[in-house]
Design an enzyme around this catalytic site. Sequence first.
Site, PDB file in Angstrom:
ATOM      1  N   CYS A   1      31.547  78.463  52.217  1.00  0.00           N
ATOM      2  CA  CYS A   1      31.225  77.503  53.275  1.00  0.00           C
ATOM      3  C   CYS A   1      30.239  76.467  52.805  1.00  0.00           C
ATOM      4  O   CYS A   1      29.704  75.715  53.594  1.00  0.00           O
ATOM      5  CB  CYS A   1      30.733  78.223  54.528  1.00  0.00           C
ATOM      6  SG  CYS A   1      29.211  79.127  54.290  1.00  0.00           S
TER       7      CYS A   1
ATOM      8  N   LYS B   1      56.556  53.112  25.032  1.00  0.00           N
ATOM      9  CA  LYS B   1      57.382  52.028  25.521  1.00  0.00           C
ATOM     10  C   LYS B   1      58.807  52.135  24.960  1.00  0.00           C
ATOM     11  O   LYS B   1      59.782  51.981  25.689  1.00  0.00           O
ATOM     12  CB  LYS B   1      56.752  50.698  25.106  1.00  0.00           C
ATOM     13  CG  LYS B   1      57.268  49.508  25.870  1.00  0.00           C
ATOM     14  CD  LYS B   1      56.507  48.242  25.475  1.00  0.00           C
ATOM     15  CE  LYS B   1      54.990  48.379  25.542  1.00  0.00           C
ATOM     16  NZ  LYS B   1      54.398  47.812  26.745  1.00  0.00           N
TER      17      LYS B   1
ATOM     18  N   HIS C   1      18.309  65.593  55.590  1.00  0.00           N
ATOM     19  CA  HIS C   1      18.672  65.981  56.957  1.00  0.00           C
ATOM     20  C   HIS C   1      19.733  65.038  57.515  1.00  0.00           C
ATOM     21  O   HIS C   1      20.753  65.458  58.069  1.00  0.00           O
ATOM     22  CB  HIS C   1      17.401  65.949  57.815  1.00  0.00           C
ATOM     23  CG  HIS C   1      17.643  66.245  59.257  1.00  0.00           C
ATOM     24  ND1 HIS C   1      17.802  65.264  60.199  1.00  0.00           N
ATOM     25  CD2 HIS C   1      17.788  67.426  59.902  1.00  0.00           C
ATOM     26  CE1 HIS C   1      18.016  65.820  61.370  1.00  0.00           C
ATOM     27  NE2 HIS C   1      18.010  67.133  61.231  1.00  0.00           N
TER      28      HIS C   1
ATOM     29  N   TYR D   1      39.466  82.227  51.901  1.00  0.00           N
ATOM     30  CA  TYR D   1      39.471  80.954  52.619  1.00  0.00           C
ATOM     31  C   TYR D   1      38.366  80.045  52.109  1.00  0.00           C
ATOM     32  O   TYR D   1      37.446  80.495  51.433  1.00  0.00           O
ATOM     33  CB  TYR D   1      39.324  81.166  54.128  1.00  0.00           C
ATOM     34  CG  TYR D   1      37.969  81.673  54.560  1.00  0.00           C
ATOM     35  CD1 TYR D   1      36.909  80.789  54.822  1.00  0.00           C
ATOM     36  CD2 TYR D   1      37.723  83.033  54.702  1.00  0.00           C
ATOM     37  CE1 TYR D   1      35.661  81.254  55.194  1.00  0.00           C
ATOM     38  CE2 TYR D   1      36.481  83.505  55.077  1.00  0.00           C
ATOM     39  CZ  TYR D   1      35.450  82.606  55.322  1.00  0.00           C
ATOM     40  OH  TYR D   1      34.218  83.064  55.673  1.00  0.00           O
TER      41      TYR D   1
ATOM     42  N   GLU E   1      24.580  83.761  48.858  1.00  0.00           N
ATOM     43  CA  GLU E   1      24.026  82.462  48.460  1.00  0.00           C
ATOM     44  C   GLU E   1      22.782  82.642  47.614  1.00  0.00           C
ATOM     45  O   GLU E   1      22.084  81.692  47.294  1.00  0.00           O
ATOM     46  CB  GLU E   1      23.721  81.615  49.692  1.00  0.00           C
ATOM     47  CG  GLU E   1      22.808  82.295  50.704  1.00  0.00           C
ATOM     48  CD  GLU E   1      22.705  81.546  52.031  1.00  0.00           C
ATOM     49  OE1 GLU E   1      22.865  80.320  52.049  1.00  0.00           O
ATOM     50  OE2 GLU E   1      22.465  82.207  53.065  1.00  0.00           O
TER      51      GLU E   1
ATOM     52  N   GLY F   1      46.394  46.389  26.185  1.00  0.00           N
ATOM     53  CA  GLY F   1      45.846  45.206  25.527  1.00  0.00           C
ATOM     54  C   GLY F   1      45.643  45.359  24.035  1.00  0.00           C
ATOM     55  O   GLY F   1      44.887  44.618  23.418  1.00  0.00           O
TER      56      GLY F   1
ATOM     57  N   ARG G   1      26.633  82.046  61.949  1.00  0.00           N
ATOM     58  CA  ARG G   1      25.548  82.403  61.027  1.00  0.00           C
ATOM     59  C   ARG G   1      24.258  82.512  61.818  1.00  0.00           C
ATOM     60  O   ARG G   1      23.885  81.598  62.556  1.00  0.00           O
ATOM     61  CB  ARG G   1      25.385  81.319  59.953  1.00  0.00           C
ATOM     62  CG  ARG G   1      24.341  81.702  58.927  1.00  0.00           C
ATOM     63  CD  ARG G   1      24.232  80.674  57.822  1.00  0.00           C
ATOM     64  NE  ARG G   1      23.631  79.436  58.324  1.00  0.00           N
ATOM     65  CZ  ARG G   1      23.489  78.341  57.573  1.00  0.00           C
ATOM     66  NH1 ARG G   1      23.923  78.316  56.334  1.00  0.00           N
ATOM     67  NH2 ARG G   1      22.944  77.255  58.080  1.00  0.00           N
TER      68      ARG G   1
ATOM     69  N   MET H   1      47.803  44.992  21.382  1.00  0.00           N
ATOM     70  CA  MET H   1      48.284  43.843  20.614  1.00  0.00           C
ATOM     71  C   MET H   1      49.130  42.978  21.529  1.00  0.00           C
ATOM     72  O   MET H   1      49.897  43.497  22.341  1.00  0.00           O
ATOM     73  CB  MET H   1      49.129  44.307  19.425  1.00  0.00           C
ATOM     74  CG  MET H   1      49.309  43.214  18.387  1.00  0.00           C
ATOM     75  SD  MET H   1      50.567  43.589  17.161  1.00  0.00           S
ATOM     76  CE  MET H   1      51.978  42.745  17.855  1.00  0.00           C
TER      77      MET H   1
ATOM     78  N   ASP I   1      23.131  76.573  48.274  1.00  0.00           N
ATOM     79  CA  ASP I   1      21.944  77.317  47.883  1.00  0.00           C
ATOM     80  C   ASP I   1      22.159  78.055  46.570  1.00  0.00           C
ATOM     81  O   ASP I   1      21.251  78.152  45.746  1.00  0.00           O
ATOM     82  CB  ASP I   1      21.557  78.324  48.984  1.00  0.00           C
ATOM     83  CG  ASP I   1      20.781  77.649  50.098  1.00  0.00           C
ATOM     84  OD1 ASP I   1      20.680  76.408  50.076  1.00  0.00           O
ATOM     85  OD2 ASP I   1      20.268  78.357  50.981  1.00  0.00           O
TER      86      ASP I   1
ATOM     87  N   ARG J   1      58.016  51.641  35.884  1.00  0.00           N
ATOM     88  CA  ARG J   1      56.965  52.676  35.786  1.00  0.00           C
ATOM     89  C   ARG J   1      56.731  53.215  37.191  1.00  0.00           C
ATOM     90  O   ARG J   1      57.164  52.596  38.171  1.00  0.00           O
ATOM     91  CB  ARG J   1      55.687  52.082  35.208  1.00  0.00           C
ATOM     92  CG  ARG J   1      55.179  50.929  36.025  1.00  0.00           C
ATOM     93  CD  ARG J   1      54.022  50.221  35.341  1.00  0.00           C
ATOM     94  NE  ARG J   1      53.779  48.964  36.034  1.00  0.00           N
ATOM     95  CZ  ARG J   1      53.125  47.933  35.527  1.00  0.00           C
ATOM     96  NH1 ARG J   1      52.656  47.986  34.299  1.00  0.00           N
ATOM     97  NH2 ARG J   1      52.936  46.848  36.235  1.00  0.00           N
TER      98      ARG J   1
ATOM     99  N   GLY K   1      27.658  80.639  49.987  1.00  0.00           N
ATOM    100  CA  GLY K   1      26.920  79.419  50.295  1.00  0.00           C
ATOM    101  C   GLY K   1      26.594  78.756  48.968  1.00  0.00           C
ATOM    102  O   GLY K   1      25.568  79.015  48.366  1.00  0.00           O
ATOM    103  N   THR K   2      27.518  77.928  48.502  1.00  0.00           N
ATOM    104  CA  THR K   2      27.353  77.427  47.140  1.00  0.00           C
ATOM    105  C   THR K   2      26.308  76.327  47.036  1.00  0.00           C
ATOM    106  O   THR K   2      25.884  76.010  45.930  1.00  0.00           O
ATOM    107  CB  THR K   2      28.699  76.938  46.574  1.00  0.00           C
ATOM    108  OG1 THR K   2      29.325  76.087  47.526  1.00  0.00           O
ATOM    109  CG2 THR K   2      29.596  78.108  46.263  1.00  0.00           C
TER     110      THR K   2
ATOM    111  N   ARG L   1      26.560  77.014  62.531  1.00  0.00           N
ATOM    112  CA  ARG L   1      25.110  77.103  62.278  1.00  0.00           C
ATOM    113  C   ARG L   1      24.355  77.119  63.589  1.00  0.00           C
ATOM    114  O   ARG L   1      24.320  76.115  64.300  1.00  0.00           O
ATOM    115  CB  ARG L   1      24.653  75.907  61.439  1.00  0.00           C
ATOM    116  CG  ARG L   1      25.007  76.055  59.974  1.00  0.00           C
ATOM    117  CD  ARG L   1      25.023  74.719  59.286  1.00  0.00           C
ATOM    118  NE  ARG L   1      26.197  73.987  59.735  1.00  0.00           N
ATOM    119  CZ  ARG L   1      26.814  73.040  59.025  1.00  0.00           C
ATOM    120  NH1 ARG L   1      26.354  72.698  57.834  1.00  0.00           N
ATOM    121  NH2 ARG L   1      27.869  72.419  59.499  1.00  0.00           N
TER     122      ARG L   1
ATOM    123  N   ARG M   1      57.003  43.840  20.064  1.00  0.00           N
ATOM    124  CA  ARG M   1      55.740  44.385  20.591  1.00  0.00           C
ATOM    125  C   ARG M   1      55.476  45.772  20.028  1.00  0.00           C
ATOM    126  O   ARG M   1      56.387  46.472  19.585  1.00  0.00           O
ATOM    127  CB  ARG M   1      55.723  44.390  22.101  1.00  0.00           C
ATOM    128  CG  ARG M   1      56.635  45.388  22.769  1.00  0.00           C
ATOM    129  CD  ARG M   1      56.682  45.154  24.266  1.00  0.00           C
ATOM    130  NE  ARG M   1      57.497  43.991  24.582  1.00  0.00           N
ATOM    131  CZ  ARG M   1      57.562  43.400  25.790  1.00  0.00           C
ATOM    132  NH1 ARG M   1      56.838  43.844  26.789  1.00  0.00           N
ATOM    133  NH2 ARG M   1      58.350  42.375  26.010  1.00  0.00           N
TER     134      ARG M   1
ATOM    135  N   SER N   1      30.705  85.231  52.582  1.00  0.00           N
ATOM    136  CA  SER N   1      30.935  83.787  52.551  1.00  0.00           C
ATOM    137  C   SER N   1      29.954  83.188  51.552  1.00  0.00           C
ATOM    138  O   SER N   1      28.733  83.340  51.703  1.00  0.00           O
ATOM    139  CB  SER N   1      30.734  83.198  53.942  1.00  0.00           C
ATOM    140  OG  SER N   1      30.979  81.813  53.907  1.00  0.00           O
TER     141      SER N   1
END
Lengths: 906, 906
Positions: free
Chosen positions: B862, B22, B453, B882, B775, B100, B615, B102, B799, B337, B796-797, B559, B91, B794
Amino acid sequence: MKKRVYAFSEGDGKNKRLLGGKGANLCEMTQIGLNVPPGFVITTEACLEYLADKKLPAGLMDEVREHMARLERATGKRFGDPANPLLVSVRSGSALSMPGMMDTILNLGLNHDTLQGLIRQTGNERFGHDAYRRFIQLFGKVALGVPDELFDAEFEAIKHQAGVAADIGLSAVHLADIGERFLAVVRRHTGKPFPEDVYEQLEIAIRAVFDSWMGKRAVDYRREFHITPDQANGTAVNVVTMVFGNMGDDSATGVGFTRNPGTGENEMFGEYLVNAQGEDVVAGIRTPKPVHEMATEMPALYAQLVELRDKLEAHYHEVQDFEYTIEKGVLYCLQTRNGKMNAQAMVRTSVEMCREGLITRDQALLRVNPAHLEQLLHPCLDTSHNPTPLAQGLPASPGAASGRCVFDADQAELLGRAGEKVILVREETKPEDIHGFFAAQGILTSRGGKTSHAAVVARGMGKACVAGAEGIRVDSRARLATVGEVTLHEGDIITIDGSTGRVYLGAIPTIAPTFSEHLRTLLSWADEAAHLKVKANADTPEAAKEAREFGAVGIGLCRTERMFNASDRLPVVVEMILAPDVEERKAALDKLLPMQRCDFQAIFTLMAPYPVTVRLLDPPIHEFLPDEHSLADEIDALRQFRRVAKGRAAALSALGQAVETDGVGEDAVAAVIARKERLLAKVRELHEINPMLGHRGVRLGITFPEIYEMQIRAVLEAAAECVEAGVAAAPEIMVPQVVDGAELERVRAMVDRLRQEIEASHGVRLDFKFGSMVETVRACVSADGLARTAEFFSFGTNDLTQATWSFSREDAENKFLPQYIGSGILEDNPFEVLDVVGVGAMMRMAVEKGRSVRPDLEIGICGEHGGHPGSIRFCDGIGLSYVSCSAPRVPVARLAAAHAALLNGG
Amino acid sequence: MKKRVYAFSEGDGKNKRLLGGKGANLCEMTQIGLNVPPGFVITTEACLEYLADKKLPAGLMDEVREHMARLERATGKRFGDPANPLLVSVRSGSALSMPGMMDTILNLGLNHDTLQGLIRQTGNERFGHDAYRRFIQLFGKVALGVPDELFDAEFEAIKHQAGVAADIGLSAVHLADIGERFLAVVRRHTGKPFPEDVYEQLEIAIRAVFDSWMGKRAVDYRREFHITPDQANGTAVNVVTMVFGNMGDDSATGVGFTRNPGTGENEMFGEYLVNAQGEDVVAGIRTPKPVHEMATEMPALYAQLVELRDKLEAHYHEVQDFEYTIEKGVLYCLQTRNGKMNAQAMVRTSVEMCREGLITRDQALLRVNPAHLEQLLHPCLDTSHNPTPLAQGLPASPGAASGRCVFDADQAELLGRAGEKVILVREETKPEDIHGFFAAQGILTSRGGKTSHAAVVARGMGKACVAGAEGIRVDSRARLATVGEVTLHEGDIITIDGSTGRVYLGAIPTIAPTFSEHLRTLLSWADEAAHLKVKANADTPEAAKEAREFGAVGIGLCRTERMFNASDRLPVVVEMILAPDVEERKAALDKLLPMQRCDFQAIFTLMAPYPVTVRLLDPPIHEFLPDEHSLADEIDALRQFRRVAKGRAAALSALGQAVETDGVGEDAVAAVIARKERLLAKVRELHEINPMLGHRGVRLGITFPEIYEMQIRAVLEAAAECVEAGVAAAPEIMVPQVVDGAELERVRAMVDRLRQEIEASHGVRLDFKFGSMVETVRACVSADGLARTAEFFSFGTNDLTQATWSFSREDAENKFLPQYIGSGILEDNPFEVLDVVGVGAMMRMAVEKGRSVRPDLEIGICGEHGGHPGSIRFCDGIGLSYVSCSAPRVPVARLAAAHAALLNGG
C-alpha cells in the site's frame, strides 16, 4: 522392588532429577570423603507416586525405617530413645533450587521424653527447651498447617508476663512453659494431640514435603520462572542426622570460605563459635572469632578444618562457601556451595587456581563474568554508609565522581583549571560544551537518554555520567538546580554514580579502580584464547593512550567530528558551514586541515604499529551550529537592547544633554545582529525533519566533496609525516552511512587521486586501508557491491538497530521502550543488547555477501554493542575479525572475546 | 563467392544484423507485396571488409552493377541515360537506428545530361535544376567532404544578386546558375571536377557510407548510448530507385496513418499533395489535403492506398505511419513504421484491433504503456498556445487546475462554498488545513517535497498539487505571494499543473479526462489477465466511491488519522492528546467513537462486498497539534496585548477617567493564554528528534491502548451495524509499524475481547481479518513470527524504503537525492521506483518467511510504489496478492498488473 530411598553413601551425586539438588550434593559430599552427618534421600519419583495416588507408596515407610536403623548404627544414638536420642532434620529439595520453598524441620524426634535426653547431652536446659518449642512451632506450621500467629500470640503473652522485651531475656522455665502452650495450640487447632511418636512425626513430615510441591507457593514460583516438568518434577526429601555444636568446649559451629572472597587471597576465611549452635550467631548473643584463631585455640580441630578445605577445593575446583559443626571433637561438614566473590577476588582466584593446577586456563577464563570486570575499571562509590540518593537518572556512563556543581562549560573550565573538581550540570549538553567535559569529573543532565550527547561523549571519554535525571530542574541562567525541596547552588558538592544513575548531596567516598597484576595475567590469557581482536573507539591522543593502556590493539573508530568540536576549531567549522560558495568553504577547510593532520599524526604515532580507523565526517553539519531557539532569543535581546539604547539617546538629545556612549556602538550591535541573523537563516535552511536519516555521512561527502577531500588529505599527509619520521603508522579511512557501492567508488577515486599527489610531493609510499561503515540496511543487502571497493567493513550497530527497528533511540528510550520492556514485549533494550533476530540477521547477511566477493575481508563492529559480552559472542559466532568499544570497556571485551571463542568453539 | 548485395526481393527481412534495420524493412515490405521502389542492400559484412582492408571488397562493384541492371529492367529507365534516366537514393542503415547518422544522398545519377532527362520527365525546369543543385551540395558534402559553408556562401551570393529573400523567389535560371557555381566549388575544394560518371558517383557514395561508420559522429553516438558490436557492427548501404510525385496530375506524394493517431478511430488518416515532391510539403508552398479527399479526386489511386493500408496492418498487426509517392498512377510505399499515438488512441486501437482479430488480447494489453494511461485520468492543460510558466515546483499530485489564489484554508472554504474555484497557496500545509483541501481545486506550496503533507494529502484526494515551488515567496499574513517581479494577490487567478510542476498566471484551459468504453473494455481484459488484484488507498466515503469507479476491488489502506483531521474532529483529538490522565483521554475518545464508526459504516457499505483494510492510528500524535513556533508567537502576541491593555487602563485610571472595556476582558485573555501555554507545553513534551522513527503506530497502541481500543471498537461496531443492515461488509484491521509478533499478539487480544463483547451485545457473528503492516526491516526479518498472528500483510514501502536506505524522504529529496540521481550514483529515486536490490530483498524475505508459517497468507502493498508499473511487476514476481494505490492510479495499476502477469509468466 523400586528403590525409593538412598543413603548419602549410595546416591548418584550427579542425579539431581532423582535426588534433588540438595540430596545429590549431600551424596556427593559424603562419597568424596567429607564427614557429612549421616542421612538419606527419598526420591522425587516417590513424590510423584504419592501425588498421583494421594497416598505414600506401599513399602516406602518400611524402607525409611530400614535407613533410620542405619543412621542409628552410624551414630550410636536411637530414634525416640530418651537416653541418647537421635534427632533428624527433614527438608525438601528438587532438581532446581527454589529458594524459600519449604521451611526445614529441625530436631525431628523430640518429644517429652527425648527432650530430657537432649538436655542431658548438651548440659543446657534452656537450649533443650528452646529447641523443643522451635520444633513444635515449625512442625505445627509446616506439617500440620497451624497458623504461625497462634504460636506468636502465646509467645508474646509469656514475654509480657515475664516482663522481657527480647527473646533472650526468657529463662529455661519460660521456654518450657512456651513449649507446653505450643502443644496446647496444636491440640486445639488440629483437634489432635501433637504426635509424640517419632515415626509418626517422620511420616507426617515426609507427606508435608511431598504436598509442598503442589502448594500455592511452589506452583506460583514454577509458573513465574517458567520451570517446566522437564527441568524439575517433584521434590525429594532429605533426612539428616542432627549434630550439635553446643555439646561442650570440644564442640563448635562455623562458616567458612576456602579463600578470601573479598580479595581472592589463598587463605581460609571465616568465623566460628565454640560450644554454640548456628542460631547463636544469628541471634548476635556472642561475637564469633575469625577462623585463624582456631589454629591456636583448637589446633586439632583446625587441622581437620584445613583438611576439609583442601578436599573441597580438590574436588570442586572452585572456591567453596561451607558450613560446619564440630560435635564433641568431630567435624561435620553440613553444606558447601560455590563461593560468591567480588570481581577482584574472582580474578585473583582464577589466576591462582590455574597456577596451582586446580583449574585449566579455559576454566580460569570462563569463571569470570566479563560484565563484572567493569567494577574493577571505574571508581565506584563506597556506599557502606547507605547514603540517601538525592535524585535518580539513567546510568549513562559508568564510574563515580564527586565535585562542585557548575552550570555551564565555561565555568567548568575555569574552576577545572584552578584545580577544582567539578560536575557539569546541564539540562542537556551540546557540542559547544565540549571543553566543559574535559574539565569536569562527571556530567549530570536532567534530559536525554543513554545516547544523548552527554552520555555518548562521556562514555567516549570514560567519564562518569548520569543522564535524564528528570527530578532535577536545572536553571542555568539563575545558576542553580532544584530537586524537590533542595536547591543546589553553583559550588555545592554533589556525587554522581554513573553505574547506578544515582545522585547524592555532598561527597561520597569512592573506591579507586584496580588494574591488578592478576587482571593483566587473566587478560593476556584471554587474548590468547580469543579469535576476536579488541580495539577501542577513541577520538583524541589522550583517549588513544588510554586505549593502549587498556590493551586495545588498535582504534576501530576515530570520529573526526569530535575534533571539530574543540573550542579552537568550532568557529572555523561554523565559518565553513556558512560559506556562501565552494571557494570560501575551501578557505575555511584549509584552516582545519593542519589541525586535523596534527591530531591524526599524534594518534597514529601513539598507536603504531596498530591500525587507526578514521571515520570521515558523519553527523549532519547543522549539529555544529547553535540551537535555533537560543539564537532567535539572542537576536531578540540584541534588538531590544538597540531599541532601548536608541530611545535613551533620543531622550538625552531632546533634553539638550550630550549623549554618552554605552561603550558598544550602534554599528557594532548591528553587525552582531546581522551575523547572528545569517547564522539563524543557515540553521533554518539546514533544519531536517529526521536528522538521523538526513544529510550526513557519505551524503555530505558526495554533495560537498571538499569536506571529505580535506579530511582524506589530513589522514594521508599525517601518514606521510609518520613514514618520514620512521613511525609504522597504519591508518584506515572509513566512509560512514554508505548505502551503495557507487558512493564508495566516488570516495575511493578521491582517495586515489590524493594518494598519488601526496606520495609524489612527500616522496614516500603510503600504506593504508579503505573501508566502509555498514550501518544501513541497504549496505547489508548490497554488501557484495560494497566489498568490491571496501577492504574492510565496520558495523555501526547503533544506527543499524535504529534502521532495522525504525526506532529513534532517544525518542524510544524516552517515550515507549521502558514500557515495551516492562510489559514483556521485549526482553532487552536492543540498543544495549544486540538484537540477534533482526540486526543480527542483517549482519550475517553482510558478512556472507561481503566475503563472497572478498574472502579476506576484515569485518569489525564499532557500535556500542561492541562492548557488550552477549553481543560479542554473537560477533564471534558470525566470524567477525574484531570488536571496537570505548576504552574503559576494552578489558571487558577482551575477556568476553575469550569466552565467545571458548563457548562457540572453532 | 560471398553474396554481398541483396535485392529487396531477396533479402531476409528479419536479418537486421546483415542488412541493417532499414534494408531489412525494405526487403520485408517488398516481399509482403507492397510496391516499394525497386532497390538493393549492400551488407554490413561488406562494410566490415572495406573497413578492415581499407578498400572495397573485390567484385563488390560488379555485383552492384548487376543489381543496377535489374533496377533498369524493373523501371524501364537506365542509369546515366539522358533520355530516361534512372536516379537512385543512397543511404546508410545499421542494425540499430542511429538517427541523423548520415544524410541520405538523393537523385544520384544526375549530371549535365541526365538533368535534361529529368526536366523532360517532370516537365518542370525549376524542379530539375533545384534537384541537381541539391544533389551536388549533398554529394559534395557527404561523399566528398566539401564544407557546407562554401555552398551556402554561393547560394547567398545569388540570392543577393537576384534581390530575393527566400529560396522560393529564385527562378529556374537562378537555380541553374547555382548548380554551376556548386560544381565549381567542388572542383576548387577537391581539385577534381565533380564526377559526371554515374557509376563513379555510386562507388564514391558507397565508400562514403562505409566510412561514415567510423566517423566521429557515429563513434561518439555508439559510445554515448553504449552500443556494442554485438548489437550493431558496420552499416549496410541501401540503394533505392528514385520515384517522383511531381510527374503530372497522376502523380502525388503523401504521408498517412492506418488509423487516426489522435482518437484511434479506424479510418485512414493523413495528407497528400498532387503533382508534388515531399520537399514541397516541408517548404510550405502548398497546403496538403486530407487523405479522404483523394477518394473523390483520384478514386483509383485511393483504392490503391486503401489496399496498401490493409496490407500494412495485416502484416504488422500494428497501426502504421507510412510515406508514399504516386508516380504516374503507380503507388509506391517508401517507408512504414509503427505509428506513435496518444494514450486514448492506443487504448481504442488496442481494443478494436483485438476485436478485428488483428492482435490477441495479450498483445492488446501489452501494446498500451500503463504509465500513459495517466493522461486519460486527470485533466491536463491545453498548452497548445505555449503559455510561459510563472514558476516551477515539483509535480506532486497529477492533474491541472485553475482558480483564485487563497492564502489560508478558511478563506478557501469560504470561497469554495460560494462556488468559487480556488487554489490553496501556502508555504507548507498542516493537518489543520484539511478543510481547505476539500474546498480547493488544487494546492500550491513553496516548501516541501513529494511527500510533504500537501503532496500526500492531495494525492490521496486525487487533487492537483505543485509542491516546493521555491521561486514563490508566500506571505500569508499579508495575503500575497511574490514570484520575482510578479505579485499575486488573493483572488488572482492562477493555473497549476501537478503533472509537470508548472504554475501559470491566469486560467489555462484544461482538457477533461476521458474514461472511455474502450478503456473499460481494456481494463476488464487486464483484470482477467492479471494475478494481482488492485485495491485503492482511500480514507473517506467520497474516496471509496471514486475507488470503485476506477475499478478498485477493495480498499487496501484506509488511514484513520485522516478522519481525525476533519475540522469537526481535530478539537476533540487535541482534547484527547491534552488529557492529563486515562480517564479524561477515554472521555475524549468516547466522543470520537461515533464519528469513526459512522465513517467506517459508510465506507464498508460503499465497498461491500469488497474488503476495506482499516489501518489503526499511525502518525505520532504531535502531528495533530499546532506548530511550536506559531504557538509561541501567538502567546507572545497575546501577552503583549495584555500588557498594552493594562497600561492603557492604568493611564486612563490615573487621569481620573473611567476605564472603557476593550470587549475582551482581562480574565478571558488570561484564560486563552493559559490554554495555549498548556498546549505549548504538550507540544514540547511530545517533541521528537526523529518523528519518522518515533512514538507512532503500534507503539502508541501499546502505550495508550485506549486509543486503539476506540478505533477497533469503531470498526467492529460499524461491521455489526452492517451485518444488521444485511450489508456484506468485509472489514480488515491492520496494525502499523510492527517490529515483533508480540506487539501483534497484544493488539489481537484487544480485538478478540472487543469482538466477543460486540458480538454478544449486537447478537451477530462478525467476520473480519486481522493483519499487519510490514514497513520496518525487523518486521521483514521476523515475518514468520508476525504471520502466526497476522492473517494478512501489507507492505508499506514508503517507510520501508526510508528504513532500508536510512533516508528520510523529505530531507533526502530536498537535500541530496537530486544530486545523487543527477551524478549517476543512483538511477532512480527509490521513493518513486521500488529499490529491488534493497527494499525488494526485504520484501522477498518477508513473503518467504510469512508464507512458511501461513501458506495462504494474503500479502499486498500500500505504499506509493503500489501504483508504479515497474514496481508492480516486481510485486507480481514475488507472489503478492494485491497492490493498493491512490484511486486515480487504479486503472494504471490494473493494466500494469496484467503486464506483470503476461511478462512474468506463471
